[in-house]
Motif scaffolding. Structure first.
Motif, PDB file in Angstrom:
ATOM      1  N   ILE A 141       1.326  -1.560  -0.527  1.00 43.97           N
ATOM      2  CA  ILE A 141      -0.044   0.279  -0.453  1.00 43.97           C
ATOM      3  C   ILE A 141       1.093   0.930  -0.065  1.00 43.97           C
ATOM      4  CG2 ILE A 141      -1.552   1.377   1.427  1.00 43.97           C
ATOM      5  CD1 ILE A 141      -3.056  -0.889   2.343  1.00 43.97           C
ATOM      6  N   THR A 142       2.128   1.426   0.751  1.00 41.27           N
ATOM      7  CA  THR A 142       2.835   2.112   0.372  1.00 41.27           C
ATOM      8  C   THR A 142       3.664   2.676  -0.890  1.00 41.27           C
ATOM      9  OG1 THR A 142       3.382   1.363   3.099  1.00 41.27           O
ATOM     10  CG2 THR A 142       4.775   3.703   2.149  1.00 41.27           C
ATOM     11  N   GLY A 143       3.911   1.972  -1.323  1.00 46.29           N
ATOM     12  CA  GLY A 143       4.220   1.901  -2.719  1.00 46.29           C
ATOM     13  C   GLY A 143       3.511   1.972  -3.913  1.00 46.29           C
ATOM     14  N   LEU A 144       2.177   1.533  -3.636  1.00 44.59           N
ATOM     15  CA  LEU A 144       1.305   1.855  -4.655  1.00 44.59           C
ATOM     16  C   LEU A 144       0.731   3.381  -4.324  1.00 44.59           C
ATOM     17  CD1 LEU A 144      -0.967   0.893  -6.781  1.00 44.59           C
ATOM     18  CD2 LEU A 144      -2.382   0.331  -5.908  1.00 44.59           C
ATOM     19  N   PHE A 145       0.693   3.685  -2.932  1.00 46.83           N
ATOM     20  CA  PHE A 145       0.352   5.310  -2.902  1.00 46.83           C
ATOM     21  C   PHE A 145       1.482   6.441  -3.311  1.00 46.83           C
ATOM     22  CE2 PHE A 145       0.409   8.864   0.487  1.00 46.83           C
ATOM     23  CZ  PHE A 145      -0.717   9.211   0.067  1.00 46.83           C
ATOM     24  N   SER A 146       2.694   6.142  -2.832  1.00 51.09           N
ATOM     25  CA  SER A 146       3.658   7.259  -2.842  1.00 51.09           C
ATOM     26  C   SER A 146       3.596   7.232  -5.067  1.00 51.09           C
ATOM     27  CB  SER A 146       5.058   6.940  -2.793  1.00 51.09           C
ATOM     28  OG  SER A 146       5.277   5.179  -2.541  1.00 51.09           O
ATOM     29  N   LEU A 147       3.538   6.421  -4.788  1.00 52.43           N
ATOM     30  CA  LEU A 147       3.746   6.162  -6.675  1.00 52.43           C
ATOM     31  C   LEU A 147       2.792   7.140  -7.538  1.00 52.43           C
ATOM     32  CD1 LEU A 147       5.086   5.258  -9.512  1.00 52.43           C
ATOM     33  CD2 LEU A 147       3.531   3.147  -9.108  1.00 52.43           C
ATOM     34  N   LEU A 148       1.453   6.578  -6.706  1.00 52.47           N
ATOM     35  CA  LEU A 148       0.166   7.240  -7.379  1.00 52.47           C
ATOM     36  C   LEU A 148       0.367   9.194  -6.948  1.00 52.47           C
ATOM     37  CD1 LEU A 148      -2.411   5.173  -7.356  1.00 52.47           C
ATOM     38  CD2 LEU A 148      -1.179   5.371  -9.243  1.00 52.47           C
ATOM     39  N   ALA A 149       0.250   9.107  -6.139  1.00 47.88           N
ATOM     40  CA  ALA A 149       0.294  10.497  -5.090  1.00 47.88           C
ATOM     41  C   ALA A 149       1.750  11.329  -5.135  1.00 47.88           C
ATOM     42  CB  ALA A 149       0.453  10.463  -3.483  1.00 47.88           C
ATOM     43  N   GLY A 150       2.650  10.793  -5.698  1.00 47.17           N
ATOM     44  CA  GLY A 150       3.918  12.000  -6.139  1.00 47.17           C
ATOM     45  C   GLY A 150       3.604  11.816  -7.845  1.00 47.17           C
ATOM     46  N   PHE A 151       2.733  11.116  -8.515  1.00 44.98           N
ATOM     47  CA  PHE A 151       2.894  11.559  -9.933  1.00 44.98           C
ATOM     48  C   PHE A 151       1.617  12.352  -9.687  1.00 44.98           C
ATOM     49  CE2 PHE A 151       0.174  10.958 -13.259  1.00 44.98           C
ATOM     50  CZ  PHE A 151       0.892  11.029 -14.703  1.00 44.98           C
ATOM     51  N   ILE A 152       0.419  12.913  -9.132  1.00 50.27           N
ATOM     52  CA  ILE A 152      -0.608  13.854  -8.689  1.00 50.27           C
ATOM     53  C   ILE A 152       0.053  15.017  -8.484  1.00 50.27           C
ATOM     54  CG2 ILE A 152      -3.039  14.036  -8.822  1.00 50.27           C
ATOM     55  CD1 ILE A 152      -3.155  11.111  -8.555  1.00 50.27           C
ATOM     56  N   LEU A 191      16.443  -1.361 -11.732  1.00 49.87           N
ATOM     57  CA  LEU A 191      15.506  -1.076 -12.984  1.00 49.87           C
ATOM     58  C   LEU A 191      14.072  -0.932 -13.111  1.00 49.87           C
ATOM     59  CD1 LEU A 191      17.687  -3.220 -15.418  1.00 49.87           C
ATOM     60  CD2 LEU A 191      18.306  -0.667 -15.527  1.00 49.87           C
ATOM     61  N   ALA A 192      12.969  -1.790 -12.549  1.00 45.21           N
ATOM     62  CA  ALA A 192      12.273  -2.053 -12.309  1.00 45.21           C
ATOM     63  C   ALA A 192      12.028  -0.643 -11.111  1.00 45.21           C
ATOM     64  CB  ALA A 192      11.631  -2.868 -11.399  1.00 45.21           C
ATOM     65  N   TRP A 193      12.749  -0.137 -10.271  1.00 45.13           N
ATOM     66  CA  TRP A 193      12.532   0.742  -9.455  1.00 45.13           C
ATOM     67  C   TRP A 193      12.651   2.234 -10.044  1.00 45.13           C
ATOM     68  CZ3 TRP A 193      16.074   4.246  -7.205  1.00 45.13           C
ATOM     69  CH2 TRP A 193      15.311   5.300  -6.163  1.00 45.13           C
ATOM     70  N   THR A 194      13.125   2.343 -11.024  1.00 48.72           N
ATOM     71  CA  THR A 194      13.785   3.343 -11.729  1.00 48.72           C
ATOM     72  C   THR A 194      13.105   4.261 -12.706  1.00 48.72           C
ATOM     73  OG1 THR A 194      15.363   3.095 -13.075  1.00 48.72           O
ATOM     74  CG2 THR A 194      16.374   3.431 -11.743  1.00 48.72           C
ATOM     75  N   THR A 195      12.253   2.952 -13.136  1.00 46.94           N
ATOM     76  CA  THR A 195      11.612   2.692 -14.315  1.00 46.94           C
ATOM     77  C   THR A 195       9.779   3.844 -13.939  1.00 46.94           C
ATOM     78  OG1 THR A 195      12.026   0.749 -15.718  1.00 46.94           O
ATOM     79  CG2 THR A 195      10.011   1.799 -16.028  1.00 46.94           C
ATOM     80  N   ALA A 196       9.435   2.987 -13.030  1.00 48.02           N
ATOM     81  CA  ALA A 196       8.402   3.390 -11.581  1.00 48.02           C
ATOM     82  C   ALA A 196       8.823   5.222 -11.743  1.00 48.02           C
ATOM     83  CB  ALA A 196       8.103   2.712 -11.170  1.00 48.02           C
ATOM     84  N   SER A 197       9.851   5.330 -11.198  1.00 50.32           N
ATOM     85  CA  SER A 197      10.234   6.708 -10.966  1.00 50.32           C
ATOM     86  C   SER A 197       9.983   7.816 -11.679  1.00 50.32           C
ATOM     87  CB  SER A 197      11.707   6.638 -10.438  1.00 50.32           C
ATOM     88  OG  SER A 197      12.354   5.924  -9.159  1.00 50.32           O
TER      89      SER A 197
END
Length: 246
Positions: A141-152, A191-197
Motif C-alpha cells: 500500500i505504501t509503494g502504490l500510494f507514493s507512486l500515484l500521489a507523487g505523480f499527481i 531497473l524496475a524502480w527507476t522505471t516507475a520513478s
C-alpha cells in the motif's frame, strides 16, 4: 421507662421529614425565580429571544451550552467513525494470506523482486505484535500510494517516501537473494524502480536553477521646477529703460 430503652433508640433511627417551613421556602424561591426579573424568568427570556437574535446576539450561557453540546456530538461521531475505520482497516490488512518463508507465489520477472521481499519480511517479523502478512500489505500500500500521489501532487514528502521505499526494497532483494544470482536480481529491482520513478518523480529536475533579473541602466531624471527672479538694485532705475519722446 429507663433511658436505655432500646425501643427509644429505634425510633430515633428514622429520618425526620421536612417540615412545612422548608416547603414554604422552596415554593417562595420558585415563585420569585419565575417573577419578572427573576433568575429562571431571565433564562427563559434568553432562550425565547435566541432564535431571533442569532449567534452573536444570544446570551453567552446559551453559546456555551450549544458549543459543549456540539463538541460532544462531534467527539461521539468521531469516536464511532474511528472505530469503524480501524475495524475496516484491520479486516483489509488481515484478509491477505499469511506470508511465510518459502511460500513465494509470485511468478515471472516480478517474482525476482517480490519473492525476496516476502521472504525478508517473513523472516524479520518474528516476535512482533503484527503479522508478516499485515507488514507485507502495508508495504504494498505504501509503494502504490507514493507512486500515484507523487505523480499527481508532485509533493516532495511523498517523493521522499517513494525514494526510501524503493531503496529499502532494493536492499531487501540484495540481502535475501542467494549469492549466485544476487547481482542480477538487484539490477532488475533497480531497473524496475527507476522505471516507475519516471511517474512518481515526474517533473523533478536535478539541474540547478538560476534566476536572473535584468536591470536597465536608464538614468532617473528628477524635475524640480524653479523660478529665478533677478535681483533689482534699490533706488536706481535700470539702465536699459528708455523714455519715449512725445
Amino acid at each position: 421507662m429507663t433511658p436505655n430503652d432500646p425501643a427509644q433508640a429505634v425510633d430515633n433511627d428514622h429520618p425526620t421529614k421536612p417540615n412545612k417551613d422548608r416547603f414554604a421556602a422552596a415554593r417562595a424561591w420558585w415563585s420569585e425565580a419565575w417573577d419578572e426579573g427573576g433568575t429562571l424568568h431571565e433564562k427563559w427570556e434568553d432562550v425565547r429571544r435566541a432564535p431571533g437574535a442569532g449567534w452573536h446576539g444570544m446570551a453567552n450561557w446559551i453559546k456555551a451550552v450549544a458549543a459543549i453540546a456540539g463538541a460532544s456530538l462531534v467527539i461521539l461521531l468521531f469516536n464511532g467513525a474511528v472505530g469503524v475505520l480501524l475495524d475496516t482497516a484491520h479486516r483489509i490488512l488481515t484478509a491477505v494470506p499469511d506470508v511465510q518463508v518459502g511460500n513465494n507465489t509470485s511468478t515471472g520477472v516480478w517474482a525476482t523482486i517480490d519473492n525476496p521481499v516476502r521472504s525478508y519480511i517473513a523472516a524479520h517479523t518474528a516476535g512482533l505484535p503484527i503479522t508478516a502478512s499485515t507488514v507485507y500489505t502495508l508495504w504494498q500500500i505504501t509503494g502504490l500510494f507514493s507512486l500515484l500521489a507523487g505523480f499527481i501532487t508532485r509533493n516532495n514528502g511523498i517523493r521522499l517516501t517513494w525514494t526510501c521505499w524503493g531503496l529499502a526494497g532494493i536492499a531487501m532483494v540484495w540481502t535475501t537473494t542467494p549469492d549466485t544470482s544476487r547481482t542480477v536480481a538487484t539490477a532488475i529491482a533497480v531497473l524496475a524502480w527507476t522505471t516507475a520513478s519516471a511517474l512518481a518523480l515526474r517533473g523533478l529536475s536535478l539541474r540547478p536553477q538560476f534566476h536572473s533579473s535584468v536591470h536597465t541602466g536608464a538614468p532617473q531624471v528628477t524635475l524640480q521646477p524653479q523660478i529665478h527672479i533677478p535681483a533689482q538694485s534699490d533706488g536706481s532705475a535700470p539702465d536699459n529703460v528708455r523714455h519715449l519722446n512725445h
